[in-house]
Motif scaffolding. Sequence first.
Motif, PDB file in Angstrom:
ATOM      1  N   GLU A 193      -4.516   1.204 -10.391  1.00 41.20           N
ATOM      2  CA  GLU A 193      -3.736  -0.032 -10.465  1.00 41.20           C
ATOM      3  C   GLU A 193      -2.647   0.041  -9.399  1.00 41.20           C
ATOM      4  OE1 GLU A 193      -3.451  -1.771 -14.764  1.00 41.20           O
ATOM      5  OE2 GLU A 193      -3.055   0.374 -14.876  1.00 41.20           O
ATOM      6  N   LYS A 194      -2.969  -0.482  -8.246  1.00 37.75           N
ATOM      7  CA  LYS A 194      -2.087  -0.348  -7.103  1.00 37.75           C
ATOM      8  C   LYS A 194      -0.755  -1.060  -7.331  1.00 37.75           C
ATOM      9  CE  LYS A 194      -5.150   2.007  -4.911  1.00 37.75           C
ATOM     10  NZ  LYS A 194      -4.963   3.466  -4.762  1.00 37.75           N
ATOM     11  N   GLY A 195       0.301  -0.438  -6.820  1.00 36.52           N
ATOM     12  CA  GLY A 195       1.632  -0.991  -6.961  1.00 36.52           C
ATOM     13  C   GLY A 195       2.457  -0.316  -8.028  1.00 36.52           C
ATOM     14  N   GLU A 263      -0.961   5.146   3.856  1.00 36.70           N
ATOM     15  CA  GLU A 263       0.445   5.326   4.227  1.00 36.70           C
ATOM     16  C   GLU A 263       1.412   4.751   3.212  1.00 36.70           C
ATOM     17  OE1 GLU A 263       3.404   4.803   8.088  1.00 36.70           O
ATOM     18  OE2 GLU A 263       1.238   4.907   8.314  1.00 36.70           O
ATOM     19  N   VAL A 264       0.942   3.849   2.363  1.00 31.06           N
ATOM     20  CA  VAL A 264       1.824   3.163   1.422  1.00 31.06           C
ATOM     21  C   VAL A 264       2.157   4.081   0.250  1.00 31.06           C
ATOM     22  CG1 VAL A 264       2.103   1.206  -0.135  1.00 31.06           C
ATOM     23  CG2 VAL A 264       0.945   0.897   2.068  1.00 31.06           C
ATOM     24  N   VAL A 265       3.427   4.383   0.099  1.00 32.55           N
ATOM     25  CA  VAL A 265       3.901   5.206  -1.009  1.00 32.55           C
ATOM     26  C   VAL A 265       4.325   4.314  -2.180  1.00 32.55           C
ATOM     27  CG1 VAL A 265       5.592   6.951  -1.728  1.00 32.55           C
ATOM     28  CG2 VAL A 265       4.635   7.009   0.588  1.00 32.55           C
ATOM     29  N   PHE A 266       4.956   3.184  -1.864  1.00 31.33           N
ATOM     30  CA  PHE A 266       5.394   2.251  -2.902  1.00 31.33           C
ATOM     31  C   PHE A 266       5.518   0.875  -2.277  1.00 31.33           C
ATOM     32  CE2 PHE A 266       8.968   0.781  -5.878  1.00 31.33           C
ATOM     33  CZ  PHE A 266       8.091   0.457  -6.898  1.00 31.33           C
ATOM     34  N   ASP A 267       4.998  -0.130  -2.976  1.00 32.89           N
ATOM     35  CA  ASP A 267       5.107  -1.487  -2.465  1.00 32.89           C
ATOM     36  C   ASP A 267       5.265  -2.479  -3.616  1.00 32.89           C
ATOM     37  OD1 ASP A 267       2.570  -1.619  -3.581  1.00 32.89           O
ATOM     38  OD2 ASP A 267       1.548  -2.221  -1.744  1.00 32.89           O
ATOM     39  N   LYS A 268       5.575  -3.713  -3.255  1.00 30.99           N
ATOM     40  CA  LYS A 268       5.621  -4.805  -4.220  1.00 30.99           C
ATOM     41  C   LYS A 268       4.404  -5.661  -3.973  1.00 30.99           C
ATOM     42  CE  LYS A 268       8.506  -8.400  -6.295  1.00 30.99           C
ATOM     43  NZ  LYS A 268       9.823  -9.092  -6.326  1.00 30.99           N
ATOM     44  N   GLN A 269       3.613  -5.862  -5.021  1.00 32.90           N
ATOM     45  CA  GLN A 269       2.345  -6.547  -4.899  1.00 32.90           C
ATOM     46  C   GLN A 269       2.500  -8.063  -5.048  1.00 32.90           C
ATOM     47  OE1 GLN A 269      -1.131  -4.689  -5.271  1.00 32.90           O
ATOM     48  NE2 GLN A 269       0.151  -3.212  -4.194  1.00 32.90           N
ATOM     49  N   PHE A 270       1.730  -8.782  -4.216  1.00 26.40           N
ATOM     50  CA  PHE A 270       1.708 -10.239  -4.285  1.00 26.40           C
ATOM     51  C   PHE A 270       0.266 -10.732  -4.217  1.00 26.40           C
ATOM     52  CE2 PHE A 270       5.901  -9.222  -2.609  1.00 26.40           C
ATOM     53  CZ  PHE A 270       6.728 -10.061  -3.342  1.00 26.40           C
ATOM     54  N   VAL A 271       0.052 -11.953  -4.673  1.00 29.56           N
ATOM     55  CA  VAL A 271      -1.256 -12.577  -4.557  1.00 29.56           C
ATOM     56  C   VAL A 271      -1.066 -14.079  -4.425  1.00 29.56           C
ATOM     57  CG1 VAL A 271      -1.568 -12.727  -7.073  1.00 29.56           C
ATOM     58  CG2 VAL A 271      -3.563 -12.772  -5.567  1.00 29.56           C
ATOM     59  N   LYS A 272      -1.770 -14.664  -3.474  1.00 30.45           N
ATOM     60  CA  LYS A 272      -1.651 -16.095  -3.243  1.00 30.45           C
ATOM     61  C   LYS A 272      -1.978 -16.877  -4.510  1.00 30.45           C
ATOM     62  CE  LYS A 272      -2.602 -16.271   1.729  1.00 30.45           C
ATOM     63  NZ  LYS A 272      -3.393 -16.922   2.797  1.00 30.45           N
ATOM     64  N   ILE A 397       5.756  -3.567   1.746  1.00 30.28           N
ATOM     65  CA  ILE A 397       5.876  -2.111   1.675  1.00 30.28           C
ATOM     66  C   ILE A 397       7.347  -1.749   1.494  1.00 30.28           C
ATOM     67  CG2 ILE A 397       5.486   0.075   2.856  1.00 30.28           C
ATOM     68  CD1 ILE A 397       3.263  -1.328   4.462  1.00 30.28           C
ATOM     69  N   ILE A 398       7.660  -1.096   0.416  1.00 31.60           N
ATOM     70  CA  ILE A 398       9.024  -0.659   0.136  1.00 31.60           C
ATOM     71  C   ILE A 398       9.270   0.730   0.714  1.00 31.60           C
ATOM     72  CG2 ILE A 398      10.641  -0.036  -1.717  1.00 31.60           C
ATOM     73  CD1 ILE A 398       9.336  -2.238  -3.404  1.00 31.60           C
ATOM     74  N   LEU A 399       8.254   1.566   0.668  1.00 32.25           N
ATOM     75  CA  LEU A 399       8.401   2.957   1.111  1.00 32.25           C
ATOM     76  C   LEU A 399       7.058   3.426   1.651  1.00 32.25           C
ATOM     77  CD1 LEU A 399      10.321   5.457   1.104  1.00 32.25           C
ATOM     78  CD2 LEU A 399       9.463   5.974  -1.177  1.00 32.25           C
ATOM     79  N   ARG A 400       7.052   3.942   2.877  1.00 25.19           N
ATOM     80  CA  ARG A 400       5.802   4.430   3.442  1.00 25.19           C
ATOM     81  C   ARG A 400       5.957   5.864   3.954  1.00 25.19           C
ATOM     82  NH1 ARG A 400       5.518   3.250   9.151  1.00 25.19           N
ATOM     83  NH2 ARG A 400       7.139   1.817   9.870  1.00 25.19           N
ATOM     84  N   TYR A 401       4.809   6.480   4.212  1.00 25.16           N
ATOM     85  CA  TYR A 401       4.780   7.908   4.506  1.00 25.16           C
ATOM     86  C   TYR A 401       5.564   8.280   5.753  1.00 25.16           C
ATOM     87  CZ  TYR A 401       2.830  12.634   4.922  1.00 25.16           C
ATOM     88  OH  TYR A 401       2.669  13.991   5.009  1.00 25.16           O
ATOM     89  N   ALA A 402       5.592   7.392   6.744  1.00 22.40           N
ATOM     90  CA  ALA A 402       6.366   7.697   7.956  1.00 22.40           C
ATOM     91  C   ALA A 402       7.832   7.922   7.606  1.00 22.40           C
ATOM     92  CB  ALA A 402       6.228   6.563   8.969  1.00 22.40           C
TER      93      ALA A 402
END
Length: 536
Positions: A193-195, A263-272, A397-402
């Motif tokens: 369950e991504k996000g 690369e995505v460590v944490f993000d906020k999910q959206f859907v049209k 993307i709130i936080l990524r691996y870079a």
Amino acid sequence: MGKKIYILILLAVMFGCKDVLDTVPTDRLSSEVYWQSDKDAEYAANAIYRFLESPVTIISRDEMTDIARATFETSDETKVEADIADPQTGIFQGTWNELYSGIRRCNDYLVNVSRITPTDQVKVNRLTSEVRTLRCYFYARLVGYFGDVPLLKKPISIEESKTLTRTPVSEIYDFIYAEINEAVTALPATTTEKGRVTKGAALGILARTMLYAAGNVTGTDSRSAIYYERAKVAADAVIASGVYNLLPKYKDLFNYANENSVEVVFDKQFVKDTYPNSVMNSFGAVSLGNNGSILSPTIQLVDEYETLNGKTIADDPSYDPMNPYANRDPRLSYSIYVPGDALPNGTIYDSRPGWSTTGDVFGASYQVSKTGFLPRKYINVEDVGQSNRSNCGINMIILRYAEILLTAAEARIELNAELDVALSYINKIRQRGDVKMPELAGVSGQATLRQAVRHERMVELALEGNRFFDIRRWKIAESVATMDKVYGMRYKDKTSGQLVSITTDYKKKFTSRDYVWPIPYNERQLNTNLTQNTGY
């Protein structure tokens, strides 16, 4: 959290032989009837994620730095940039309300979740750890904006709210450190369950928070070495997990095809259509039918990108000022639209007066970029041409691996330890597949590496909202974010052939009081125990 979560709750209440005035209402949700099952905990936890700041909020923070300016001069960001904002300026109250609303929902969950009889205790423990981590994230944002704030660990009444005092940042940072270190034990390394908050997301939030804490922005918490060590340990744990990596192509980071990438460590999910955002309408070119980007990148950011030789434009003889955006660090063209770039619909972006008749030309209207540059991240072809350009489904993307790698590097540099490891992380980012900037060779010493990691943060994380906090924790904001004029693109005048530089009389001013925002006026009217930050 899946891309689509539909919460349908049917409550069947059996009426007993009791006075109707004593019955629990059945026409609405209430805490008396809600908290019964694992699903109730799941739905309540899901609802908290929506209180994560929006893409527009996060990205627009960089307007109030040296790398961008507000396009619309009636915005609250303009007042903050000019140092004329006061405690009644709306951005302060709005930010306070949004983050404390998230905290209130977390506290409601945590005080009620014990009322259910779970069928899957492991799942409920995971959900509870997610909520504890989200509460820490909200508090980390609050202290980053306001400094000392009330630390609430349970729901309170209106009367109790009138007696609150501000908790020192040191106590809040220690609370976040302890909470997340406990929460991670029940969090999974990955989830379908991504996000959702994972172990890596929680540790990444901790690493970022401790790095900011080390800056001692309020001047009241001088435990920098401790915080850098905590940041290093947390970032190292994310790296050691093996779950994340750099996406091979930087240019693909912010498109739909690579949502939830490695690369995505944490993000906020959206859907049209279901839960959209408005990144296209808020940051896209006017010629794409948008209202105009609320953010205009500055020449300070553009000039920070090195030439392909790994040199500054001032130090590289091959740099051609008449063709200023050629042969530069590829991240420039992946992050910022400059004249000559192709927009998502295939048309050419050209903001140069005299060279184009599109709606993007500098000075054509109040909506166009005030510098001639536009942000590129999150601007995708899928959102072009739709009737509602606020109906975007791209994840934020709130936080990524870079950033994790740069945090691990910076913590080592500030601790003046394992500098070779720090350099290797910086070079790994520079050597991404479609970036391929020269590795930093022969670089040594804390001061030199400090400069290197700060450069990489500026160009790697440009226009993702990080610069707002970086210049504060580094205590450089008074220098870099004070400008008598704001400069934009350089281009060749079509008639004279001379080099022209866009200049506006827009002023930026950053003073010592601006390292923290004021406690909002209304909060202090409701509770006189809340002291005000110096200078407001």
